[in-house]
Enzyme design. Structure first.
Site, PDB file in Angstrom:
ATOM      1  CG  ASP A  71      -7.485  -5.507   5.049  1.00  0.00           C
ATOM      2  OD1 ASP A  71      -7.192  -5.689   6.234  1.00  0.00           O
ATOM      3  OD2 ASP A  71      -7.420  -4.402   4.482  1.00  0.00           O
ATOM      4  CD  GLU A  91      -9.710  -1.134   8.409  1.00  0.00           C
ATOM      5  OE1 GLU A  91      -8.786  -1.726   8.992  1.00  0.00           O
ATOM      6  OE2 GLU A  91      -9.612  -0.665   7.257  1.00  0.00           O
ATOM      7  CD  GLU A 146      -2.980  -1.153   2.274  1.00  0.00           C
ATOM      8  OE1 GLU A 146      -2.677  -0.652   3.357  1.00  0.00           O
ATOM      9  OE2 GLU A 146      -4.078  -1.657   2.025  1.00  0.00           O
TER      10      GLU A 146
HETATM   11  C1  BDP Z   1      -6.127  -2.074   6.063  1.00  0.00           C
HETATM   12  C2  BDP Z   1      -6.402  -0.721   6.633  1.00  0.00           C
HETATM   13  C3  BDP Z   1      -5.247   0.224   6.474  1.00  0.00           C
HETATM   14  C4  BDP Z   1      -3.997  -0.428   7.023  1.00  0.00           C
HETATM   15  C5  BDP Z   1      -3.754  -1.740   6.329  1.00  0.00           C
HETATM   16  C6  BDP Z   1      -2.598  -2.515   6.929  1.00  0.00           C
HETATM   17  O1  BDP Z   1      -7.544  -0.193   5.973  1.00  0.00           O
HETATM   18  O2  BDP Z   1      -5.559   1.411   7.145  1.00  0.00           O
HETATM   19  O3  BDP Z   1      -2.892   0.401   6.862  1.00  0.00           O
HETATM   20  O4  BDP Z   1      -4.886  -2.563   6.478  1.00  0.00           O
HETATM   21  O5  BDP Z   1      -2.875  -3.425   7.712  1.00  0.00           O
HETATM   22  O6  BDP Z   1      -7.116  -2.928   6.577  1.00  0.00           O
HETATM   23  O7  BDP Z   1      -1.451  -2.253   6.635  1.00  0.00           O
END
Ligand code: BDP
Length: 668
Positions: A339, A367, A266
């Site tokens: 996720d 979340e 990401e």
């Molecule tokens: C996702 C979240 C994000 C996190 C990412 C992670 O939306 O904010 O940075 O995972 O775990 O679920 O790195």
């Protein structure tokens, strides 16, 4: 006379205010009655905490705390026994003594007959039981729903908020022994000199509670902080930079735990930016930490924007690297392959990696489970994971914290139970969800059966209810863009990553719905051990709770109960809504046994949960109906919304107008 009366009324108000129940005491509410003798054979800061905790809250026989060797106990283990009219808590270390003292208090609060169960021997299943804070240095928390970050960076190191100590107590009371202070999307600044002084202040405070401090490290730190023109893990200057940095850290914090790293994920920098592998990146850091016994927790949460099935990518990237990591590297993988969705099958990496230590990352913050508005007790979800991944195959366990500056720490009073449950399961994953709920409710609210029975029912059924009204039968990622709170299965943002769009996951069309991950589709099933792969691969043997995760199923496909997939989907959504209605009634039954403040707060949040459950059900079913073209079962509660209206809902936290593609893709 009048003045006296006014004073009296003011004092009464003040007393009432002082006793107002704000949830800040968490599960640490017990108060002792008489001064019982509490002694310890050695005095350390840690045993002194244990003595004080017992002095404040223990009500029974005299207690002796004894540090001594015992072959059946590991370092943090303890034994509680009754001898000559005394309770003896013994352990090889003062940390074990502290855990034993808290356990004794837990038993006092939750099991009136516990003395008949003595002696008790407890050893933690995992030696590393960590919270991961996704806290940013500006005080915000990524995916935090309980206020701002606890860490007052501006005031540290000089000023220590009293909450730090309560935080440490709460963690120690449930066996958590490590904390990663900052977000995995890490600012390099955390490793700068001034910040390390602040980190040291926290580490010093947490140490007597048995809690070690760890930091998330940004892989590009040598470039940002050290002005190097590369962060290539094989570059000599880079290696030297990290070695020096690690040395600096250990000079300040001799028991520093190590680094957590999100790399090449990401938008975060990582070794792959320099043509190196995850193993090369992790090993370079591991080598720097090794002389000090520090560890690297290297996250396997990776997925590139172009590849076919996101659920397969972590395995594809990490399986070939198995065995190439240093022995002080642990691969940290989320419980599911995508996720933290309301329900996922376990990540196949856990059964595929054989020669590298692994740890699971669970998400305590909600979340994808209604933030701090919905009751979703997560022990049942985490227990599901342990059904597939034997506890012994893991080296450690981490939970993404749900803690913030809110007076009640976690936003929703019931969200505290997830912090509690995480700690208890990290200590002993074979505890049942019910045992943990029972302990927590008794310590946090009341031991009265009239209270426990409805409250426990709500907790134990809550996760399944959320799955039902949000994403039943293996559906996943139907969330609205940006906030991961409400539904937006129709969401389509031109130019955004396809694997961030709900349609990538639900694949609804005129024929049916679901992601074909069978051997005819993406073949993600092949990443599981043969017996499971075969089971998941066949439509008729795949468990219905995962069916749309692994298969694209025709709308009229007959399910086990003889009804069509469409009818079953409708029934799940409807059941979710009905469950929340039931929770409202059950909660109302507890009124007599709960303080007014928390009773009304929870009653009111259940209204929000009710509203949201209907919103979810209506949005998903009305939208999917545009593909299925099938009627709702007649005995189902009818939608109260119109799809067009729901499509207009905008919580004001989305990035619809964001023209910049890169930003668009980062802020998801
Ligand atoms: C996702 C979240 C994000 C996190 C990412 C992670 O939306 O904010 O940075 O995972 O775990 O679920 O790195």
């Amino acid at each position: 006379m009048k003045r006296h009366l006014t004073l009296l009324i003011c004092m009464m108000f003040l007393c009432q205010w002082m006793h107002a129940e704000d949830g800040s005491l968490l599960w640490l509410r017990q108060k002792g009655t008489a001064a019982t003798s509490i002694t310890s054979n050695k005095t350390t800061q840690t045993t002194s905490i244990a003595v004080n905790e017992l002095k404040n809250a223990w009500k029974g026989l005299p207690v002796s705390l004894i540090i001594k060797k015992n072959k059946s106990l590991c370092k943090e283990g303890f034994m509680i026994e009754k001898k000559d009219g005394n309770i003896i808590v013994s352990s090889p270390t003062d940390k074990g003594i502290l855990y034993g003292a808290y356990h004794l208090l837990r038993l006092q609060a939750s099991n009136p007959d516990f003395k008949t169960t003595l002696p008790i021997i407890e050893n933690p299943t995992y030696s590393l039981r960590l919270l991961n804070h996704w806290d940013n240095l500006d005080g915000t928390i990524e995916r935090g729903y309980a206020g701002q970050s606890l860490w007052q960076w501006d005031e540290l190191p000089e000023t220590l908020s009293p909450r730090y100590e309560t935080y440490a107590r709460a963690n120690a009371s449930i066996g958590i022994n490590g904390t990663v202070l900052n977000n995995v999307n890490a600012s390099p600044q955390i490793l700068s000199g001034p910040y390390l002084q602040k980190v040291k202040a926290l580490a010093d405070l947490f140490r007597p509670y048995g809690i070690r401090v760890y930091l998330s490290a940004n892989f590009a730190s040598p470039m940002v902080l050290g002005q190097l023109d590369t962060a290539d893990p094989l570059n000599k200057q880079v290696i030297r930079w990290w070695k020096n940095k690690v040395k600096e850290i250990y000079q300040l914090i001799p028991d520093f735990g190590g680094f957590l790293v999100k790399a090449n994920s990401e938008g975060q920098p990582g070794p792959c930016d320099f043509g190196r592998t995850h193993a090369e990146g992790a090993n370079m850091l591991a080598d720097a930490l090794k002389p000090y016994k520090g560890i690297v927790m290297w996250r396997a949460f990776v997925y590139s924007p172009n590849d076919a099935d996101r659920a397969k990518q972590a395995y594809q990237e990490f399986k070939p690297l198995d065995g190439m990591f240093r022995d002080n590297v642990i691969i940290q993988t989320k419980n599911g392959p995508v996720d933290f969705q309301p329900r996922e099958p376990y990540s196949p990496l856990f059964t595929a990696i054989e020669h590298t230590d692994q740890m699971v990352e669970l998400q305590v913050t909600q979340e994808y489970l209604g933030h701090s508005n919905h009751i979703a007790y997560l022990a049942p979800m985490w227990k599901e994971f342990f059904e597939f991944v034997p506890a012994t195959t893991l080296k450690a366990i981490a939970g993404v914290a749900n803690i913030g500056t809110d007076i009640n720490w976690c936003g929703h009073p019931f969200a505290q139970s997830n912090w509690y449950a995480f700690g208890r399961l990290a200590w002993n994953p074979s505890l049942t969800s019910e045992e943990i709920a029972d302990e927590w409710l008794k310590q946090t609210f009341s031991s009265k059966e009239e209270f426990l029975s409805p409250a426990k029912q709500i907790m134990l059924q809550s996760h399944e209810a959320v799955v039902d009204y949000m994403m039943p039968m293996g559906l996943h990622h139907l969330f609205a863009w940006g906030h991961h709170y409400g539904p937006e299965p129709w969401c389509a943002i031109p130019g955004a990553r396809p694997d961030w769009m709900p349609s990538y996951y639900h694949k609804a069309d005129a024929q049916g719905i679901g992601f074909d991950r069978s051997s005819k589709g993406s073949n993600a099933v092949a990443q599981y051990p043969t017996a499971l792969a075969e089971k998941y691969n066949q439509l008729d043997t795949c468990p219905e709770e995962y069916i749309l995760w692994f298969h694209h199923v025709a709308w009229n496909h007959p399910m086990k109960n003889g009804q069509s997939l469409w009818n079953n989907l409708c029934r799940h959504y409807d059941r979710g809504v009905q469950q929340v209605r039931l929770f409202q009634k059950l909660w109302d039954q507890t009124e007599k046994y709960v303080d007014e403040e928390r009773f009304y707060e929870i009653q009111s949040s259940l209204k929000t949960q009710m509203r949201d459950a209907i919103w979810w059900k209506d949005a998903c079913l009305l939208y999917f109906q545009t593909f299925s073209k099938m009627p709702f079962p007649t005995d189902m509660e009818r939608p109260i919304h119109r799809l067009d209206d729901l499509k207009k809902v905008n919580l004001g936290i989305s990035n619809y107008e964001c023209p910049d593609e890169e930003l668009l893709n980062r802020n998801r």
